[in-house]
Design a protein around this motif. Structure first.
Motif, short mmCIF file in Angstrom:
data_model
loop_
_atom_site.label_atom_id
_atom_site.label_comp_id
_atom_site.label_asym_id
_atom_site.label_seq_id
_atom_site.Cartn_x
_atom_site.Cartn_y
_atom_site.Cartn_z
N TYR A 31 0.85 -1.19 0.00
CA TYR A 31 0.00 0.00 0.00
C TYR A 31 0.88 1.24 0.00
O TYR A 31 1.59 1.51 0.97
N ARG A 32 0.80 1.98 -1.08
CA ARG A 32 1.72 3.12 -1.25
C ARG A 32 1.07 4.47 -0.99
O ARG A 32 1.76 5.46 -0.82
N THR A 33 -0.24 4.53 -0.96
CA THR A 33 -0.95 5.77 -0.68
C THR A 33 -2.07 5.49 0.31
O THR A 33 -2.50 4.34 0.49
N VAL A 34 -2.58 6.55 0.92
CA VAL A 34 -3.69 6.41 1.87
C VAL A 34 -4.92 5.84 1.16
O VAL A 34 -5.63 4.99 1.71
N LYS A 35 -5.17 6.29 -0.05
CA LYS A 35 -6.36 5.82 -0.78
C LYS A 35 -6.30 4.33 -1.07
O LYS A 35 -7.34 3.67 -1.23
N ASP A 36 -5.09 3.77 -1.13
CA ASP A 36 -4.94 2.32 -1.34
C ASP A 36 -5.48 1.51 -0.17
O ASP A 36 -5.70 0.30 -0.29
N LEU A 37 -5.70 2.17 0.96
CA LEU A 37 -6.10 1.48 2.18
C LEU A 37 -7.62 1.30 2.30
O LEU A 37 -8.09 0.76 3.30
N LYS A 38 -8.35 1.73 1.32
CA LYS A 38 -9.82 1.63 1.39
C LYS A 38 -10.24 0.17 1.59
O LYS A 38 -9.81 -0.72 0.87
N GLY A 39 -11.08 -0.03 2.62
CA GLY A 39 -11.57 -1.36 2.92
C GLY A 39 -10.64 -2.20 3.77
O GLY A 39 -10.95 -3.36 4.07
N LYS A 40 -9.52 -1.64 4.20
CA LYS A 40 -8.54 -2.39 4.97
C LYS A 40 -8.75 -2.19 6.47
O LYS A 40 -9.66 -1.51 6.92
N LEU A 41 -7.87 -2.81 7.28
CA LEU A 41 -7.97 -2.78 8.74
C LEU A 41 -6.91 -1.87 9.35
O LEU A 41 -5.72 -1.99 9.05
N LEU A 42 -7.36 -0.97 10.22
CA LEU A 42 -6.49 -0.08 10.98
C LEU A 42 -6.40 -0.59 12.41
O LEU A 42 -7.43 -0.83 13.05
N GLY A 43 -5.19 -0.73 12.93
CA GLY A 43 -5.01 -1.15 14.31
C GLY A 43 -4.73 0.05 15.20
O GLY A 43 -3.99 0.96 14.82
N THR A 44 -5.32 0.07 16.38
CA THR A 44 -5.08 1.15 17.34
C THR A 44 -5.25 0.61 18.75
O THR A 44 -5.86 -0.45 18.96
N ALA A 45 -4.71 1.32 19.72
CA ALA A 45 -4.78 0.85 21.11
C ALA A 45 -6.18 1.03 21.68
O ALA A 45 -6.76 0.11 22.25
N THR A 46 -6.73 2.24 21.53
CA THR A 46 -8.01 2.59 22.11
C THR A 46 -8.84 3.39 21.11
O THR A 46 -8.32 4.34 20.53
N ILE A 47 -10.07 3.02 20.92
CA ILE A 47 -10.95 3.79 20.04
C ILE A 47 -11.15 5.18 20.66
O ILE A 47 -11.54 5.31 21.82
N GLY A 48 -10.87 6.21 19.86
CA GLY A 48 -11.03 7.57 20.34
C GLY A 48 -9.85 8.11 21.11
O GLY A 48 -9.86 9.27 21.54
N GLY A 49 -8.80 7.29 21.29
CA GLY A 49 -7.62 7.74 22.00
C GLY A 49 -6.71 8.60 21.13
O GLY A 49 -7.01 8.87 19.96
N SER A 50 -5.58 9.01 21.69
CA SER A 50 -4.66 9.90 20.98
C SER A 50 -4.12 9.26 19.70
O SER A 50 -4.02 9.91 18.66
#
Length: 325
Positions: free
Chosen positions: A120-139
């Motif tokens: 994935y070379r651009t942000v738009k390439d990430l459509k439909g993919k999974l984002l990992g984060t520690a806490t929803i709504g966190g920093s």
């Protein structure tokens, strides 16, 4: 009892060898438990304070415990923690009436980099993919959302977010393709780039002001034990000064802690230097911007008053004592 001249001389020599008797040095160290959520650059002042024995200089024995920011808020409320390092979540807890105060701020800008798998070379390439984060709504999640929007992707409709784990685990999840993108702080982003050929798509450091990491304490502790809070602040402030004045030595310690190359540690320090406060106190404008953003995220009619969140009186005392402006 009368001492002979020989015994007096012997005692004098013994005194010179042992040095002056120091009552303070004999006192047991006071244990303090501090939370942190990231083992990367956001926690660098606490890591160095422990490594360089600045806590010990203040008569403290620190126990640094990595836990989620939400767990830290609960533990700080019950008194199981003396200090919380993740102040972003502490501030949002204060909105809900939790009795905490932020007494020092380490970061005035978000130090997250948007890292994606090699394909994935651009942000738009990430459509439909999974984002990992520690806490929803966190920093971390907020920073990721800002960077996704900047790259032209709707974070609510264009990507799925899953929560759990810290940044080191997010790096592992990227490697195994469990997730495809995450916002991580150094050194994890640079390790992802150099070791696993991941792509760094953006950084949030230039996007907005964000009061993150530092020290938050229970208001009861602040009122009843300001001396203890001040000792923690002195250790933290000494570490911040050391980091600023000793890049190479700091990098060597961090490389050891992170099990990374020295070059990664040096890059991490240099890439984030401008995001740190020089004296533990952000500007009024930075505080105003952060509280306004929180109000927007929490859908509040207006931002909370800064006086209900921050109390920098002890930090100012420490700065004066240590000659820091």
């Amino acid at each position: 009892m009368k001492l002979s001249t020989t015994k007096i001389l012997a005692l004098a020599v013994l005194g010179l060898l042992l040095g002056p008797f120091d009552v303070g040095a004999q006192a047991p160290l006071q244990k303090v438990t501090l939370s942190y959520s990231s083992s990367g650059m956001p926690t660098v002042d606490w890591l160095i304070a422990k490594e360089r024995l600045f806590f010990r200089e203040e008569g403290l024995e620190p126990l640094l415990v990595q836990m989620s920011a939400n767990m830290a808020v609960t533990a700080g409320t019950t008194g199981d923690l003396q200090g919380l390092g993740s102040i972003g979540s502490a501030i949002r807890a204060i909105h809900r009436g939790v009795p905490l105060r932020v007494v020092s701020v380490s970061l005035r800008r978000p130090i997250f980099w948007l890292v994606a798998r090699p394909e994935y070379r651009t942000v738009k390439d990430l459509k439909g993919k999974l984002l990992g984060t520690a806490t929803i709504g966190g920093s971390q999640h907020t920073a990721a959302r800002k960077m996704l929007v900047s790259g032209g992707l709707d974070p609510d409709k264009g990507i799925t977010t899953i929560a759990g784990g810290d940044e080191a685990r997010h790096l592992q999840s990227l490697v195994t393709n469990t997730i495809q993108v995450a916002a991580v702080s150094p050194p994890w982003g640079f390790l992802a780039r150099d070791k696993f050929k991941m792509n760094i798509l953006d950084t949030a450091i230039d996007k907005y002001a964000s009061v993150q990491n530092g020290l938050a304490v229970n208001t009861k502790l602040l009122q009843e034990r300001p001396d203890l809070v001040k000792k923690m602040l002195r250790a933290k402030t000494k570490a911040s000064r050391f980091i600023e004045q000793n890049e190479r030595e700091t990098a060597e310690m961090l490389a050891k802690i992170w099990n990374s190359d020295l070059a990664i540690a040096i890059e991490s320090l240099r890439a984030t230097k401008a995001a740190f406060t020089s004296n533990g106190i952000p500007t009024d404008d930075e505080i105003k911007e952060h509280l306004a953003l929180d109000a927007q995220i929490l859908k509040l009619p207006e931002p909370i008053a800064a006086a209900k969140v921050f109390d920098f009186a002890l930090q100012r005392e420490v700065n004066k004592e240590l000659g820091i402006r």
